[in-house]
Design an enzyme around this catalytic site. Structure first.
Site, PDB file in Angstrom:
ATOM      1  N   ASP A   1       0.866  -1.181   0.000  1.00  0.00           N
ATOM      2  CA  ASP A   1       0.000   0.000   0.000  1.00  0.00           C
ATOM      3  C   ASP A   1       0.906   1.235   0.000  1.00  0.00           C
ATOM      4  O   ASP A   1       1.850   1.301   0.801  1.00  0.00           O
ATOM      5  CB  ASP A   1      -0.873   0.042   1.258  1.00  0.00           C
TER       6      ASP A   1
ATOM      7  N   HIS B   1       4.027  -7.867  -0.296  1.00  0.00           N
ATOM      8  CA  HIS B   1       3.542  -9.075  -0.953  1.00  0.00           C
ATOM      9  C   HIS B   1       4.237  -9.277  -2.292  1.00  0.00           C
ATOM     10  O   HIS B   1       4.810  -8.349  -2.864  1.00  0.00           O
ATOM     11  CB  HIS B   1       2.031  -8.994  -1.158  1.00  0.00           C
TER      12      HIS B   1
ATOM     13  N   SER C   1       7.968   3.040   4.722  1.00  0.00           N
ATOM     14  CA  SER C   1       9.240   3.219   4.049  1.00  0.00           C
ATOM     15  C   SER C   1       9.015   3.259   2.549  1.00  0.00           C
ATOM     16  O   SER C   1       8.006   3.786   2.088  1.00  0.00           O
ATOM     17  CB  SER C   1      10.230   2.112   4.431  1.00  0.00           C
TER      18      SER C   1
END
Length: 426
Positions: A169, A270, A382
């Site tokens: 995200d 992911h 990050s």
């Protein structure tokens, strides 16, 4: 009345217990013991200073993000311009500060206090608590809350086999095709860094196109030959398909995408596609902040910072993912290699340590991941950089028939599982 008083006393005891655990954590950092400190608790000056500094950094980050968003709405883009703050950050012990922050976030919070702490964090950084897989009072520490998993179905994965999805995200900062010699990625308008410096001298990074083969070769000549050949031969001997000049023909383009995660974002990484992870490379670097202000003021920000690089092969060729560490995010956890430890104390402060490299067994096969599989996690927010091959068509007659194209625009918000780009069968 008595029941209410008993409840208050019970919470008071839990708070005292929490504070004593915090004191114990501080003692462990200093190599001492808290058993001789007595029953009274005195808030350490260093702890207060650290908490105040973190609060100031977060407040400044929110202000900077708002300023950038306002400028983006007006169609403006900030250019690279180093300032005094960038110079000052180089003098701070950001690695030690981040380790201390990690200890603070690992202290167990009293059960009754947890929902208040996490809701306050969610309000400050716009986190969606409705997606959390567990009730708030079941996250024992801030760290557990930061790396929380989501409810099943919260991040549906695009099932299109000709689609590469977002691994995180975040906000799309930069993306494009690497066509020019030298393979440079723009950090911000006015400053760029090379892909090879980000991924490492031993990178499995293929040639861009036949036209750029000479430029790529001259770049390799500037790296130590023993180092650049060691990793290649170990992998290519086990699986000749890993390094195949035909796979680097003009029918395969080299693309990149930079995604920034805010502190309130979902922090797990992911797999963007089905692929085999062959190599892990850990660079023990600095821990500068990576917000948009930092990208405008610190040279080689992503190259200087601590990072974990995963490289491998997917159906269209090379795939590389760099997870960039930052201030208070020294801990990058790999689910496919739980024993890896980042932000460890370094013996030599000014020594540039070579990256620690591991080739996953069995050689040439490595770790197989499916699209959407969890790979890693940050402790806060990050940046992730993807570098990958994808189909392109250089023929004017077939233009667009098998061309990879991004589905997003610069500045877009994207979530795990949403399409980054698509291509079509020729």
């Amino acid at each position: 009345m008595f029941i209410h008083q008993a409840t208050l006393n019970h919470r008071h005891l839990h708070l005292i217990s929490f504070v004593r655990k915090l004191q114990t954590s501080r003692a462990s950092v200093n190599g001492g013991s808290s058993s001789s400190q007595g029953n009274s608790f005195l808030v350490p000056g260093a702890t207060v200073a650290t908490i105040l500094m973190l609060g100031a950094l977060h407040a400044r980050r929110l202000y900077d993000d708002k300023k950038v968003e306002d400028a983006r709405e007006k169609g403006l883009e900030f250019e690279f311009h180093p300032d005094v703050k960038a110079t000052f950050l180089q003098l701070l012990p950001l690695r030690s500060i981040s380790r201390y922050w990690g200890l603070l976030t690992s202290v167990e919070i009293p059960v009754w206090l947890r929902p208040y702490v996490y809701r306050a964090w969610a309000r400050a950084f716009h986190s969606n608590l409705e997606e959390a897989a567990m009730p708030l009072d079941e996250y024992a520490t801030l760290r557990d809350f930061f790396v929380r998993s989501l409810k099943e179905g919260s991040r549906p994965i695009d099932p299109d086999p000709r689609c590469l999805v977002s691994p995180v995200d975040g906000i799309i900062l930069r993306f494009g095709e690497l066509k020019a010699a030298g393979a440079m990625i723009e950090q911000v308008k006015g400053f760029s860094y090379s892909v090879s410096s980000l991924l490492g001298a031993n990178s499995l990074l293929p040639m861009i196109t036949e036209e750029n083969t000479h430029a790529e070769s001259s770049e390799l000549e500037n790296t130590p030959k023993d180092q650049s050949s060691k990793s290649w031969w170990r992998v290519s001997l086990a699986s000749p398909k890993v390094w195949d000049p035909v796979a680097s023909s003009p029918m395969k383009g080299l693309f990149y995408c930079v995604i920034y995660l805010k502190p309130g974002d979902y922090h797990r990484i992911h797999s963007p596609i089905d692929w085999n992870v062959l190599v892990r490379r850990h660079f023990s670097g600095r821990l500068f902040p990576v917000n948009e202000r930092a990208t405008r003021t610190i040279r080689n920000l992503y190259v200087e910072n601590e990072r974990v690089v995963l490289e491998g092969q997917w159906q269209e060729g090379f795939m590389g993912i760099a997870a960039i560490g930052a201030t208070n995010i020294g801990s990058i956890e790999l689910f496919i290699e739980p024993e890896l430890r980042t932000n460890r104390p370094r013996k030599k402060f000014f020594h540039s340590e070579p990256p620690e490299e591991r080739i996953y067994e069995p050689e040439g096969v490595g770790v197989m991941l499916k699209k959407g599989d969890e790979m890693a996690a940050f402790n806060m927010g990050s940046t992730v950089v993807l570098v990958f091959q994808a189909p392109v068509s250089r023929s004017p007659k077939n233009q667009g028939s098998s061309e990879f194209s991004f589905c997003t625009r610069k500045g877009d918000r994207i979530r795990v599982g949403e399409a980054l780009g698509r291509w079509h069968d020729s």
